[in-house]
Write a protein that holds these residues in place. Structure first.
Motif, PDB file in Angstrom:
ATOM      1  N   ALA A  27      -2.264   7.155  -4.707  1.00 42.26           N
ATOM      2  CA  ALA A  27      -1.623   5.752  -4.525  1.00 42.26           C
ATOM      3  C   ALA A  27      -0.586   5.491  -5.745  1.00 42.26           C
ATOM      4  O   ALA A  27       0.586   5.188  -5.886  1.00 42.26           O
ATOM      5  CB  ALA A  27      -2.416   4.629  -4.172  1.00 42.26           C
TER       6      ALA A  27
ATOM      7  N   ALA B 212       5.766   3.426   0.663  1.00 40.50           N
ATOM      8  CA  ALA B 212       5.030   2.345   0.800  1.00 40.50           C
ATOM      9  C   ALA B 212       5.322   1.264   1.681  1.00 40.50           C
ATOM     10  O   ALA B 212       6.650   1.408   2.343  1.00 40.50           O
ATOM     11  CB  ALA B 212       5.111   1.433  -0.550  1.00 40.50           C
TER      12      ALA B 212
ATOM     13  N   VAL C 120       0.792  -1.050   0.168  1.00 40.81           N
ATOM     14  CA  VAL C 120       0.116   0.157  -0.002  1.00 40.81           C
ATOM     15  C   VAL C 120       1.074   1.357   0.031  1.00 40.81           C
ATOM     16  O   VAL C 120       2.139   1.302   0.592  1.00 40.81           O
ATOM     17  CB  VAL C 120      -0.995   0.102   1.075  1.00 40.81           C
ATOM     18  CG1 VAL C 120      -2.150  -0.912   0.943  1.00 40.81           C
ATOM     19  CG2 VAL C 120      -0.118  -0.258   2.390  1.00 40.81           C
ATOM     20  N   TRP C 121       0.279   2.311  -0.642  1.00 46.11           N
ATOM     21  CA  TRP C 121       1.250   3.437  -0.778  1.00 46.11           C
ATOM     22  C   TRP C 121       0.559   4.588   0.026  1.00 46.11           C
ATOM     23  O   TRP C 121      -0.614   4.755   0.278  1.00 46.11           O
ATOM     24  CB  TRP C 121       1.069   3.839  -2.284  1.00 46.11           C
ATOM     25  CG  TRP C 121       1.679   2.834  -3.096  1.00 46.11           C
ATOM     26  CD1 TRP C 121       1.259   1.594  -3.657  1.00 46.11           C
ATOM     27  CD2 TRP C 121       3.301   3.063  -3.481  1.00 46.11           C
ATOM     28  NE1 TRP C 121       2.172   0.837  -4.373  1.00 46.11           N
ATOM     29  CE2 TRP C 121       3.399   1.600  -4.329  1.00 46.11           C
ATOM     30  CE3 TRP C 121       4.282   3.728  -3.432  1.00 46.11           C
ATOM     31  CZ2 TRP C 121       4.677   1.257  -4.692  1.00 46.11           C
ATOM     32  CZ3 TRP C 121       5.469   3.188  -3.765  1.00 46.11           C
ATOM     33  CH2 TRP C 121       5.694   2.007  -4.584  1.00 46.11           C
TER      34      TRP C 121
ATOM     35  N   TYR D 264      -2.152   4.894   4.066  1.00 40.48           N
ATOM     36  CA  TYR D 264      -1.804   4.162   2.949  1.00 40.48           C
ATOM     37  C   TYR D 264      -2.888   3.384   2.331  1.00 40.48           C
ATOM     38  O   TYR D 264      -3.784   2.799   2.903  1.00 40.48           O
ATOM     39  CB  TYR D 264      -0.617   2.963   3.360  1.00 40.48           C
ATOM     40  CG  TYR D 264       0.576   3.635   3.763  1.00 40.48           C
ATOM     41  CD1 TYR D 264       1.843   3.774   3.200  1.00 40.48           C
ATOM     42  CD2 TYR D 264       0.695   3.976   5.253  1.00 40.48           C
ATOM     43  CE1 TYR D 264       2.831   4.396   3.661  1.00 40.48           C
ATOM     44  CE2 TYR D 264       1.839   4.584   5.892  1.00 40.48           C
ATOM     45  CZ  TYR D 264       2.993   4.577   4.852  1.00 40.48           C
ATOM     46  OH  TYR D 264       4.173   5.060   5.453  1.00 40.48           O
ATOM     47  N   ALA D 265      -2.955   3.379   0.950  1.00 39.23           N
ATOM     48  CA  ALA D 265      -3.903   2.702   0.247  1.00 39.23           C
ATOM     49  C   ALA D 265      -3.336   1.772  -0.891  1.00 39.23           C
ATOM     50  O   ALA D 265      -2.360   2.307  -1.414  1.00 39.23           O
ATOM     51  CB  ALA D 265      -4.878   3.766  -0.204  1.00 39.23           C
ATOM     52  N   THR D 266      -4.101   0.992  -1.602  1.00 36.10           N
ATOM     53  CA  THR D 266      -3.940   0.266  -2.720  1.00 36.10           C
ATOM     54  C   THR D 266      -4.115   1.087  -3.728  1.00 36.10           C
ATOM     55  O   THR D 266      -4.866   1.959  -3.857  1.00 36.10           O
ATOM     56  CB  THR D 266      -4.810  -0.935  -2.765  1.00 36.10           C
ATOM     57  OG1 THR D 266      -6.268  -0.540  -2.568  1.00 36.10           O
ATOM     58  CG2 THR D 266      -4.529  -2.114  -1.442  1.00 36.10           C
TER      59      THR D 266
ATOM     60  N   TYR E 261      -7.969   8.148  -3.093  1.00 31.93           N
ATOM     61  CA  TYR E 261      -6.651   7.550  -2.741  1.00 31.93           C
ATOM     62  C   TYR E 261      -6.193   6.766  -3.778  1.00 31.93           C
ATOM     63  O   TYR E 261      -4.932   6.566  -3.720  1.00 31.93           O
ATOM     64  CB  TYR E 261      -7.315   6.388  -1.701  1.00 31.93           C
ATOM     65  CG  TYR E 261      -7.573   6.905  -0.219  1.00 31.93           C
ATOM     66  CD1 TYR E 261      -7.327   8.164   0.196  1.00 31.93           C
ATOM     67  CD2 TYR E 261      -8.075   5.975   0.576  1.00 31.93           C
ATOM     68  CE1 TYR E 261      -7.481   8.422   1.525  1.00 31.93           C
ATOM     69  CE2 TYR E 261      -8.381   6.674   1.903  1.00 31.93           C
ATOM     70  CZ  TYR E 261      -7.968   7.633   2.235  1.00 31.93           C
ATOM     71  OH  TYR E 261      -8.139   8.163   3.734  1.00 31.93           O
TER      72      TYR E 261
ATOM     73  N   ARG F   4      -8.933  -0.095  -0.747  1.00 32.65           N
ATOM     74  CA  ARG F   4      -8.419  -0.665   0.787  1.00 32.65           C
ATOM     75  C   ARG F   4      -7.241   0.281   1.124  1.00 32.65           C
ATOM     76  O   ARG F   4      -6.603   0.706   0.388  1.00 32.65           O
ATOM     77  CB  ARG F   4      -7.801  -2.223   0.700  1.00 32.65           C
ATOM     78  CG  ARG F   4      -8.908  -2.968   0.051  1.00 32.65           C
ATOM     79  CD  ARG F   4      -8.492  -4.777   0.234  1.00 32.65           C
ATOM     80  NE  ARG F   4      -7.464  -4.811  -0.963  1.00 32.65           N
ATOM     81  CZ  ARG F   4      -6.933  -5.960  -0.973  1.00 32.65           C
ATOM     82  NH1 ARG F   4      -7.071  -6.883   0.050  1.00 32.65           N
ATOM     83  NH2 ARG F   4      -5.841  -5.764  -1.825  1.00 32.65           N
ATOM     84  N   TYR F   5      -7.520   0.384   2.537  1.00 34.18           N
ATOM     85  CA  TYR F   5      -6.549   1.341   3.111  1.00 34.18           C
ATOM     86  C   TYR F   5      -6.039   0.600   4.357  1.00 34.18           C
ATOM     87  O   TYR F   5      -6.328  -0.151   4.656  1.00 34.18           O
ATOM     88  CB  TYR F   5      -7.059   2.617   3.418  1.00 34.18           C
ATOM     89  CG  TYR F   5      -8.339   2.356   4.617  1.00 34.18           C
ATOM     90  CD1 TYR F   5      -7.547   2.946   5.911  1.00 34.18           C
ATOM     91  CD2 TYR F   5      -9.384   2.230   4.395  1.00 34.18           C
ATOM     92  CE1 TYR F   5      -8.475   2.859   7.197  1.00 34.18           C
ATOM     93  CE2 TYR F   5     -10.145   2.028   5.676  1.00 34.18           C
ATOM     94  CZ  TYR F   5      -9.703   2.375   6.763  1.00 34.18           C
ATOM     95  OH  TYR F   5     -10.790   2.157   7.841  1.00 34.18           O
TER      96      TYR F   5
ATOM     97  N   LEU G  41      -6.182  -4.441   6.538  1.00 34.20           N
ATOM     98  CA  LEU G  41      -6.752  -3.515   5.571  1.00 34.20           C
ATOM     99  C   LEU G  41      -8.278  -3.143   5.756  1.00 34.20           C
ATOM    100  O   LEU G  41      -8.902  -4.264   6.126  1.00 34.20           O
ATOM    101  CB  LEU G  41      -6.599  -3.955   3.956  1.00 34.20           C
ATOM    102  CG  LEU G  41      -5.140  -4.214   3.642  1.00 34.20           C
ATOM    103  CD1 LEU G  41      -4.932  -4.900   2.408  1.00 34.20           C
ATOM    104  CD2 LEU G  41      -4.237  -2.921   3.975  1.00 34.20           C
TER     105      LEU G  41
END
Length: 94
Positions: free
Chosen positions: A81, A57, A11-12, A30-32, A77, A37-38, A65
Motif C-alpha cells: 500500500a 486507490a 485504501v490502495w 485494497y489496504a490502508t 499489505y 484494514r482491507y 473494511l
C-alpha cells in the motif's frame, strides 16, 4: 480512545487475484497504508469488451473494511500500500 470515524478511508491496491472457485472472477484487495484494514472488491469479467478501470486507490466506508489479523499479511499489505501510494496518484489506472 479515539471515536470511530464515519468518513471514507482511502485504501490502495495491494493484490489482484483470480478466483479458483468461480470462472471469470477477479478479486481486488485494497489496504490502508498501515496494513491493518482491507477492502475487497470482486469483479466478474463478462466479456473481452467489458472494460472496467482499476485504480491505484479507492475510497471505502469504515463499515466496508475488514481487519487484517495475520501479522505477516499485515506487513505485506502495508508495504505494498505504501509502495502504491508513493508511486501513483489515487486515480492512476493500474
Amino acid at each position: 480512545m479515539a471515536e470511530p470515524t464515519t468518513e471514507a478511508v482511502r485504501v490502495w491496491l495491494v493484490e489482484r487475484t483470480y478466483s479458483d472457485d468461480e470462472q471469470n472472477l477477479v478479486i481486488l484487495t485494497y489496504a490502508t497504508p498501515d496494513g491493518e484494514r482491507y477492502f475487497r472488491k470482486e469483479r466478474a469479467l463478462t466479456s473481452f469488451s467489458d472494460v472496467r478501470d482499476t485504480t491505484a486507490a479507492v475510497e471505502a466506508g469504515p463499515g466496508e473494511l475488514g481487519a487484517v489479523d495475520d501479522p505477516e499479511l499485515r506487513e505485506r499489505y502495508a508495504a505494498e500500500a505504501r509502495r502504491m501510494r508513493d508511486a501513483h496518484d489515487p486515480d492512476d489506472l493500474i
